[in-house]
Design a protein around this motif. Structure first.
Motif, PDB file in Angstrom:
ATOM      1  N   GLY A  35     -20.773  44.578  37.629  1.00 13.64           N
ATOM      2  CA  GLY A  35     -19.538  44.338  38.352  1.00 13.64           C
ATOM      3  C   GLY A  35     -19.186  45.422  39.343  1.00 13.64           C
ATOM      4  O   GLY A  35     -19.725  46.527  39.296  1.00 13.64           O
ATOM      5  N   CYS A  36     -18.262  45.088  40.232  1.00 13.39           N
ATOM      6  CA  CYS A  36     -17.699  46.089  41.138  1.00 13.39           C
ATOM      7  C   CYS A  36     -16.875  47.081  40.304  1.00 13.39           C
ATOM      8  O   CYS A  36     -16.268  46.721  39.287  1.00 13.39           O
ATOM      9  CB  CYS A  36     -16.821  45.431  42.195  1.00 13.39           C
ATOM     10  SG  CYS A  36     -16.084  46.636  43.343  1.00 13.39           S
ATOM     11  N   SER A  37     -16.849  48.326  40.740  1.00  9.66           N
ATOM     12  CA  SER A  37     -16.110  49.374  40.020  1.00  9.66           C
ATOM     13  C   SER A  37     -14.599  49.266  40.173  1.00  9.66           C
ATOM     14  O   SER A  37     -13.864  50.033  39.526  1.00  9.66           O
ATOM     15  CB  SER A  37     -16.547  50.755  40.517  1.00  9.66           C
ATOM     16  OG  SER A  37     -17.901  50.977  40.266  1.00  9.66           O
ATOM     17  N   ASP A  38     -14.135  48.361  40.999  1.00 15.45           N
ATOM     18  CA  ASP A  38     -12.703  48.223  41.245  1.00 15.45           C
ATOM     19  C   ASP A  38     -11.908  48.289  39.930  1.00 15.45           C
ATOM     20  O   ASP A  38     -12.253  47.627  38.946  1.00 15.45           O
ATOM     21  CB  ASP A  38     -12.439  46.886  41.946  1.00 15.45           C
ATOM     22  CG  ASP A  38     -11.030  46.796  42.494  1.00 15.45           C
ATOM     23  OD1 ASP A  38     -10.872  46.786  43.730  1.00 15.45           O
ATOM     24  OD2 ASP A  38     -10.078  46.737  41.678  1.00 15.45           O
ATOM     25  N   SER A  39     -10.853  49.094  39.943  1.00 10.61           N
ATOM     26  CA  SER A  39     -10.097  49.370  38.713  1.00 10.61           C
ATOM     27  C   SER A  39      -9.376  48.153  38.157  1.00 10.61           C
ATOM     28  O   SER A  39      -8.909  48.160  37.018  1.00 10.61           O
ATOM     29  CB  SER A  39      -9.083  50.485  38.981  1.00 10.61           C
ATOM     30  OG  SER A  39      -8.179  50.090  39.998  1.00 10.61           O
ATOM     31  N   ALA A  79     -19.551  50.461  43.016  1.00 16.05           N
ATOM     32  CA  ALA A  79     -18.730  49.929  44.108  1.00 16.05           C
ATOM     33  C   ALA A  79     -19.493  48.816  44.811  1.00 16.05           C
ATOM     34  O   ALA A  79     -20.656  48.981  45.199  1.00 16.05           O
ATOM     35  CB  ALA A  79     -18.392  51.042  45.097  1.00 16.05           C
ATOM     36  N   GLY A  80     -18.845  47.669  44.945  1.00 17.80           N
ATOM     37  CA  GLY A  80     -19.480  46.525  45.602  1.00 17.80           C
ATOM     38  C   GLY A  80     -20.658  45.961  44.830  1.00 17.80           C
ATOM     39  O   GLY A  80     -21.506  45.278  45.402  1.00 17.80           O
ATOM     40  N   HIS A  81     -20.707  46.206  43.509  1.00 18.45           N
ATOM     41  CA  HIS A  81     -21.824  45.757  42.641  1.00 18.45           C
ATOM     42  C   HIS A  81     -23.165  45.928  43.338  1.00 18.45           C
ATOM     43  O   HIS A  81     -24.019  45.027  43.324  1.00 18.45           O
ATOM     44  CB  HIS A  81     -21.636  44.311  42.141  1.00 18.45           C
ATOM     45  CG  HIS A  81     -21.200  43.305  43.175  1.00 18.45           C
ATOM     46  ND1 HIS A  81     -22.087  42.695  44.021  1.00 18.45           N
ATOM     47  CD2 HIS A  81     -19.978  42.840  43.509  1.00 18.45           C
ATOM     48  CE1 HIS A  81     -21.407  41.869  44.824  1.00 18.45           C
ATOM     49  NE2 HIS A  81     -20.127  41.945  44.537  1.00 18.45           N
ATOM     50  N   GLY A  91     -18.070  40.010  41.383  1.00 19.95           N
ATOM     51  CA  GLY A  91     -17.368  40.542  42.539  1.00 19.95           C
ATOM     52  C   GLY A  91     -15.951  40.022  42.573  1.00 19.95           C
ATOM     53  O   GLY A  91     -15.500  39.335  41.655  1.00 19.95           O
ATOM     54  N   HIS A  92     -15.250  40.321  43.649  1.00 20.51           N
ATOM     55  CA  HIS A  92     -13.838  39.920  43.703  1.00 20.51           C
ATOM     56  C   HIS A  92     -13.342  39.865  45.138  1.00 20.51           C
ATOM     57  O   HIS A  92     -13.943  40.468  46.034  1.00 20.51           O
ATOM     58  CB  HIS A  92     -12.990  40.913  42.908  1.00 20.51           C
ATOM     59  CG  HIS A  92     -13.028  42.300  43.492  1.00 20.51           C
ATOM     60  ND1 HIS A  92     -12.055  42.803  44.329  1.00 20.51           N
ATOM     61  CD2 HIS A  92     -13.961  43.280  43.380  1.00 20.51           C
ATOM     62  CE1 HIS A  92     -12.380  44.041  44.686  1.00 20.51           C
ATOM     63  NE2 HIS A  92     -13.527  44.352  44.128  1.00 20.51           N
ATOM     64  N   ASP A  93     -12.245  39.160  45.338  1.00 20.94           N
ATOM     65  CA  ASP A  93     -11.652  39.083  46.663  1.00 20.94           C
ATOM     66  C   ASP A  93     -11.098  40.444  47.078  1.00 20.94           C
ATOM     67  O   ASP A  93     -10.831  41.312  46.252  1.00 20.94           O
ATOM     68  CB  ASP A  93     -10.568  37.990  46.723  1.00 20.94           C
ATOM     69  CG  ASP A  93      -9.489  38.179  45.670  1.00 20.94           C
ATOM     70  OD1 ASP A  93      -9.607  39.078  44.825  1.00 20.94           O
ATOM     71  OD2 ASP A  93      -8.507  37.415  45.702  1.00 20.94           O
ATOM     72  N   SER A  94     -10.966  40.642  48.371  1.00 19.07           N
ATOM     73  CA  SER A  94     -10.450  41.898  48.941  1.00 19.07           C
ATOM     74  C   SER A  94     -11.247  43.115  48.487  1.00 19.07           C
ATOM     75  O   SER A  94     -10.676  44.189  48.264  1.00 19.07           O
ATOM     76  CB  SER A  94      -8.968  42.083  48.556  1.00 19.07           C
ATOM     77  OG  SER A  94      -8.197  40.964  48.926  1.00 19.07           O
ATOM     78  N   CYS A  95     -12.549  42.957  48.347  1.00 18.49           N
ATOM     79  CA  CYS A  95     -13.375  44.064  47.841  1.00 18.49           C
ATOM     80  C   CYS A  95     -13.420  45.208  48.859  1.00 18.49           C
ATOM     81  O   CYS A  95     -13.840  45.026  50.009  1.00 18.49           O
ATOM     82  CB  CYS A  95     -14.791  43.570  47.548  1.00 18.49           C
ATOM     83  SG  CYS A  95     -15.870  44.879  46.886  1.00 18.49           S
ATOM     84  N   GLY A  96     -13.006  46.391  48.424  1.00 22.47           N
ATOM     85  CA  GLY A  96     -12.956  47.544  49.313  1.00 22.47           C
ATOM     86  C   GLY A  96     -14.323  47.984  49.795  1.00 22.47           C
ATOM     87  O   GLY A  96     -14.468  48.455  50.924  1.00 22.47           O
ATOM     88  N   ALA A  97     -15.343  47.825  48.948  1.00 28.90           N
ATOM     89  CA  ALA A  97     -16.688  48.227  49.354  1.00 28.90           C
ATOM     90  C   ALA A  97     -17.195  47.339  50.486  1.00 28.90           C
ATOM     91  O   ALA A  97     -17.813  47.821  51.445  1.00 28.90           O
ATOM     92  CB  ALA A  97     -17.632  48.158  48.160  1.00 28.90           C
TER      93      ALA A  97
HETATM   94 ZN   LIG Z   1     -14.892  45.691  44.918  1.00 27.94          ZN
END
Ligand SMILES: [Zn+2]
Length: 250
Positions: free
Chosen positions: A83-87, A108-110, A136-142
């Protein structure tokens, strides 16, 4: 090599995973917290847990002291989550699971480097985990950072370059398909990560070809808390928007 929890499971390589959306996820019935032994069972458990999370009815299974002691001597996770590291994307929370259930690798960004692939291969071959999920997820910062760097031609400082470089091929694919919406780009990046993982890991590809493992790409909505499948191997029924669906492997 022993395959914990999967005795007698010898499905053919042409078998397909039943891909379901959050809306038609299986109900939380039967033996909800038994360890799934097949890709299909593992996927159903993840959807059931996500449904509990979305509806505000989590059970927090396998988080008590008794279970903590029970799994201390060994682990048999039923799904690998890359997964993405997003908190906001904590796997055990959004899938309503507990200790010993999920083997989680996050970047980050898987993005997938050798250590990530090695971790996935360990779970699949040594622990016998039957399902790998790219989350992954929407609005991904990576993905947004990669898009900004690509647009301006200004590479980020330090090792963030490695993350951006890993996302750029997905940006190229999106551009080739005429996709400009950031969340549709994210879906393409998830599907591309599934494809890249199978392309770079002969060990994982062999497990999938043998029918012992499935690989699924899921996109998570930060506000709703729902996961949606955008790629699945093996699968011929991907419930994704057209660009992501076309990127998925058949
Ligand atoms: Zn992300």
């Amino acid at each position: 090599m022993s395959r914990p929890g999967s005795p007698g499971t010898q499905p053919g390589p042409e078998r397909t995973l039943p891909v379901s959306t959050a809306g038609d996820a299986p109900a939380d019935v039967g033996t909800p917290f038994a360890a799934p032994a097949s890709p299909e069972q593992a996927l159903a458990e993840l959807h059931a847990g996500n449904r509990r999370f979305v509806t505000g009815a989590p059970r927090h299974p396998n988080q008590d002291a008794g279970h903590r002691a029970a799994v201390a001597d060994g682990q048999h996770p039923f799904a690998v989550i890359v997964g993405c590291s997003d908190s906001r994307l904590a796997a055990e929370i959004i899938f309503d699971r507990g200790l010993g259930d999920l083997f989680v690798v996050r970047t980050a960004g898987h993005t997938i480097g050798p250590e990530v692939l090695g971790s996935v291969e360990y779970a699949v071959t040594v622990l016998g985990t039957p399902l790998v999920v790219v989350l992954g997820h929407d609005s991904c910062g990576a993905v947004q950072a990669a898009r900004a760097a690509d647009a301006t031609g200004t590479p980020p400082v330090g090792h963030l370059c490695a993350v951006v470089d890993a996302v750029v091929p997905s940006l190229r694919r999106a551009a080739a398909e005429g996709v400009d919406d950031i969340d549709r780009i994210v879906d393409i990046h998830i599907a591309h990560t599934v494809e890249a993982m199978l392309g770079r890991s002969a060990v994982l590809a062999a497990e999938v070809a043998a029918g012992r493992c499935g690989v699924v790409g899921m996109s998570y909505r930060l506000t709703a808390g729902e996961v949606r499948t955008v790629a699945a191997v093996p699968s011929r029924a991907v419930d994704a928007p057209e660009p992501a669906a076309s990127a998925a492997l058949a």
